[in-house]
Design an enzyme around this catalytic site. Structure first.
Site, PDB file in Angstrom:
ATOM      1  N   GLY A   5      53.749  17.447   0.780  1.00 20.18           N
ATOM      2  CA  GLY A   5      52.959  16.231   0.966  1.00 20.18           C
ATOM      3  C   GLY A   5      51.889  16.096  -0.110  1.00 20.18           C
ATOM      4  O   GLY A   5      51.818  16.902  -1.050  1.00 20.18           O
ATOM      5  N   PHE A   6      51.062  15.094   0.053  1.00 15.27           N
ATOM      6  CA  PHE A   6      50.023  14.775  -0.930  1.00 15.27           C
ATOM      7  C   PHE A   6      49.025  15.941  -1.075  1.00 15.27           C
ATOM      8  O   PHE A   6      48.911  16.555  -2.133  1.00 15.27           O
ATOM      9  CB  PHE A   6      49.348  13.468  -0.490  1.00 15.27           C
ATOM     10  CG  PHE A   6      48.062  13.148  -1.174  1.00 15.27           C
ATOM     11  CD1 PHE A   6      47.967  13.123  -2.554  1.00 15.27           C
ATOM     12  CD2 PHE A   6      46.927  12.848  -0.429  1.00 15.27           C
ATOM     13  CE1 PHE A   6      46.769  12.820  -3.184  1.00 15.27           C
ATOM     14  CE2 PHE A   6      45.727  12.538  -1.051  1.00 15.27           C
ATOM     15  CZ  PHE A   6      45.647  12.536  -2.418  1.00 15.27           C
TER      16      PHE A   6
ATOM     17  N   VAL B  61      57.779  22.551  11.528  1.00 16.86           N
ATOM     18  CA  VAL B  61      56.850  23.528  12.137  1.00 16.86           C
ATOM     19  C   VAL B  61      57.031  23.626  13.654  1.00 16.86           C
ATOM     20  O   VAL B  61      56.627  24.606  14.262  1.00 16.86           O
ATOM     21  CB  VAL B  61      55.363  23.223  11.814  1.00 16.86           C
ATOM     22  CG1 VAL B  61      55.042  23.551  10.376  1.00 16.86           C
ATOM     23  CG2 VAL B  61      54.971  21.796  12.167  1.00 16.86           C
TER      24      VAL B  61
ATOM     25  N   ASN C  18      52.628  26.953  17.230  1.00 18.45           N
ATOM     26  CA  ASN C  18      53.548  27.875  16.549  1.00 18.45           C
ATOM     27  C   ASN C  18      52.862  28.549  15.361  1.00 18.45           C
ATOM     28  O   ASN C  18      52.993  29.760  15.160  1.00 18.45           O
ATOM     29  CB  ASN C  18      54.794  27.127  16.056  1.00 18.45           C
ATOM     30  CG  ASN C  18      55.727  26.746  17.182  1.00 18.45           C
ATOM     31  OD1 ASN C  18      55.592  27.232  18.310  1.00 18.45           O
ATOM     32  ND2 ASN C  18      56.680  25.875  16.901  1.00 18.45           N
TER      33      ASN C  18
ATOM     34  N   ALA D  16      44.222  21.352   9.359  1.00 22.68           N
ATOM     35  CA  ALA D  16      43.832  20.064   8.780  1.00 22.68           C
ATOM     36  C   ALA D  16      43.739  19.031   9.899  1.00 22.68           C
ATOM     37  O   ALA D  16      44.736  18.452  10.309  1.00 22.68           O
ATOM     38  CB  ALA D  16      44.856  19.629   7.739  1.00 22.68           C
TER      39      ALA D  16
ATOM     40  N   TYR E 153      48.026   9.941  16.861  1.00 17.68           N
ATOM     41  CA  TYR E 153      47.533  10.772  15.740  1.00 17.68           C
ATOM     42  C   TYR E 153      46.246  11.491  16.146  1.00 17.68           C
ATOM     43  O   TYR E 153      46.190  12.713  16.152  1.00 17.68           O
ATOM     44  CB  TYR E 153      47.318   9.871  14.533  1.00 17.68           C
ATOM     45  CG  TYR E 153      46.852  10.568  13.269  1.00 17.68           C
ATOM     46  CD1 TYR E 153      47.654  11.515  12.630  1.00 17.68           C
ATOM     47  CD2 TYR E 153      45.630  10.245  12.688  1.00 17.68           C
ATOM     48  CE1 TYR E 153      47.229  12.133  11.453  1.00 17.68           C
ATOM     49  CE2 TYR E 153      45.210  10.853  11.507  1.00 17.68           C
ATOM     50  CZ  TYR E 153      46.013  11.795  10.897  1.00 17.68           C
ATOM     51  OH  TYR E 153      45.589  12.387   9.726  1.00 17.68           O
TER      52      TYR E 153
ATOM     53  N   LYS F  78      45.664  15.403  17.100  1.00 18.25           N
ATOM     54  CA  LYS F  78      44.767  16.231  16.278  1.00 18.25           C
ATOM     55  C   LYS F  78      43.709  16.889  17.161  1.00 18.25           C
ATOM     56  O   LYS F  78      43.337  18.043  16.953  1.00 18.25           O
ATOM     57  CB  LYS F  78      44.086  15.383  15.200  1.00 18.25           C
ATOM     58  CG  LYS F  78      45.005  14.929  14.077  1.00 18.25           C
ATOM     59  CD  LYS F  78      45.357  16.070  13.139  1.00 18.25           C
ATOM     60  CE  LYS F  78      46.149  15.582  11.940  1.00 18.25           C
ATOM     61  NZ  LYS F  78      46.672  16.705  11.136  1.00 18.25           N
TER      62      LYS F  78
ATOM     63  N   THR G  26      41.137  10.685   1.583  1.00 16.95           N
ATOM     64  CA  THR G  26      41.275  11.350   0.283  1.00 16.95           C
ATOM     65  C   THR G  26      42.334  10.604  -0.522  1.00 16.95           C
ATOM     66  O   THR G  26      43.289  10.082   0.050  1.00 16.95           O
ATOM     67  CB  THR G  26      41.688  12.814   0.510  1.00 16.95           C
ATOM     68  OG1 THR G  26      40.643  13.477   1.233  1.00 16.95           O
ATOM     69  CG2 THR G  26      41.916  13.551  -0.800  1.00 16.95           C
TER      70      THR G  26
ATOM     71  N   ARG H 184      48.445   3.632   2.558  1.00 21.48           N
ATOM     72  CA  ARG H 184      46.992   3.765   2.636  1.00 21.48           C
ATOM     73  C   ARG H 184      46.342   2.899   1.554  1.00 21.48           C
ATOM     74  O   ARG H 184      46.990   2.495   0.583  1.00 21.48           O
ATOM     75  CB  ARG H 184      46.586   5.243   2.525  1.00 21.48           C
ATOM     76  CG  ARG H 184      46.791   5.935   3.866  1.00 21.48           C
ATOM     77  CD  ARG H 184      46.482   7.396   3.825  1.00 21.48           C
ATOM     78  NE  ARG H 184      47.632   8.190   3.433  1.00 21.48           N
ATOM     79  CZ  ARG H 184      47.682   9.522   3.452  1.00 21.48           C
ATOM     80  NH1 ARG H 184      46.609  10.200   3.837  1.00 21.48           N
ATOM     81  NH2 ARG H 184      48.762  10.177   3.094  1.00 21.48           N
TER      82      ARG H 184
END
Ligand code: NAD
Ligand code: UDP
Length: 325
Positions: free
Chosen positions: A11-12, A58, A104, A119, A150, A154, A180, A191
């Site tokens: 990813g980014f 994951v 996990n 994150a 989301y 989180k 970011t 984004r």
């Protein structure tokens, strides 16, 4: 040589972090299911002896039978869609990556006695009524809106971190990352910086959602990645949450005007409907990161945009050369 796992490595942020750590001589295992990430992001790393790419989800990692993780001392858990466009298209996968996936990876950390960085996101503050937002602000959120998959996932991911810290003494730290950017964002990421730059450079209309008076703060990727590493290196960061972001705030209309001006674009600015639950104001308090980590951003928005625009232009020139043979 330090062995490190990065989830979300294609990813980014993950690919940027992987490049930094590989360049520093770390042995990096990059895990990614390529749902929003691109194999191209890690292509240059795949030729290096100290990087290995593992295409995995994951949510299916089983620490007890993963001998390839032996010797890992640090885990950066970044795997999750991050753009509203992508996480709203895959809400159940987003929930799973941050809940089951986080559990996990915490199990892996427990088995290996590795340090762990999660994150998380500024979105846990929701449509905040406190500005700037400090880490102990509890947020103003709901469970039913389009962003809930989301930020609620989180939040539960953070809870898992705290329980593994309390019950199993896993040396975790939580980064609440604020917006970011850099040229590393996918052009179709959705984004705001990648949308506005792609539109401005292609002469398309610049799409401001709502009246553009909502605010955001933008951190250049190098600063964010340096902040994550500072968190991993600091013992005082264990069991702690840190905001990682650049506190200089701008309205979205100001961002559109700045990008139009810096790219010398003829694009018109148009106003589109504001998506549901779009936070009105978002700005980090970074006092805790300054005091405990000695971290603060160094690259202001104009400098970050200059670098980003130059990279977009180089990429566009490359595409044109390719088309012309
Ligand atoms: P990104 O979408 O570019 O990267 C996320 C990566 O995770 C992708 O490569 C994707 O394929 C991978 N992934 C997703 N689900 C997975 C799964 N179940 N198993 C394995 N891999 C999976 O996003 P990003 O901007 O690089 O964000 C990285 C992390 O930082 C995310 O956790 C995100 O929530 C967090 N974050 C980013 C920002 C930001 O501004 N970039 C802001 C706040 C939080
Ligand atoms: N936005 C916009 N036009 C776009 C994309 C985004 O006006 O083409 C706005 C969006 O409504 C939000 C802000 O820019 O208010 C930041 O959006 P982004 O998706 O980058 O991140 P968010 O902070 O909302 O997660």
């Amino acid at each position: 040589m330090k062995r490190v796992i990065i989830t979300g490595a294609a990813g980014f942020l993950g690919s940027h972090l992987a490049k930094e750590l590989v360049a520093k001589g770390c042995d990096v295992i990059g895990i990614d299911n390529l749902s929003t990430g691109l194999r191209a992001n890690v292509r240059e790393l795949e030729g290096k002896p100290n990087f290995r790419f593992v295409e995995r989800d994951v949510t299916s990692i089983e620490p007890a039978i993963e001998p390839e993780f032996a010797g890992v001392t640090e885990i950066y858990h970044l795997a999750s869609p991050a753009s509203p466009k992508f996480y709203q298209a895959s809400p159940l996968e987003t929930i799973a990556a941050n809940t089951l996936g986080t559990r996990n990876m915490l199990e892996v950390a427990r088995c290996l006695q590795a340090k762990f960085l999660y994150a998380s996101t500024s979105e846990v503050y929701g449509d905040a009524d406190v500005h700037p937002q400090p880490e102990d602000y509890c947020g103003k959120i709901n469970t039913w809106g389009p962003r809930a998959c989301y930020y609620e996932a989180k939040r539960l991911g953070e809870v898992y971190c705290f329980e593994y810290y309390r019950i199993h003494q896993v040396r975790m730290r939580i980064a609440r990352i604020f917006n970011t950017y850099s040229a590393g964002l996918r052009n179709d990421d959705g984004r705001v910086i990648s949308n506005f730059l792609t539109q401005a450079l292609n002469g398309e209309e610049i799409t401001v959602y709502g009246d553009g008076q909502q605010t955001r703060c933008f951190c250049y990727v190098d600063d964010t990645v340096r902040g994550l590493q500072a968190m991993m290196e600091s013992e005082a960061a264990e069991g702690q949450i840190f905001n990682i972001g650049n506190p200089a705030d701008y309205t979205i209309l100001e961002i559109a005007q700045l990008i139009k001006q810096m790219t010398a674009s003829d694009s018109a600015i148009t106003f589109c409907p504001l998506p549901a639950d779009d936070p009105r104001q978002r700005c980090p308090s970074i006092e805790k990161a300054k005091q405990i980590l000695g971290w603060e951003p160094k690259i202001d928005l104009e400098e970050g945009l200059r670098r980003t625009i130059a990279a977009y232009k180089r990429a566009l020139a490359g595409e044109t050369r390719d088309e012309n043979g």
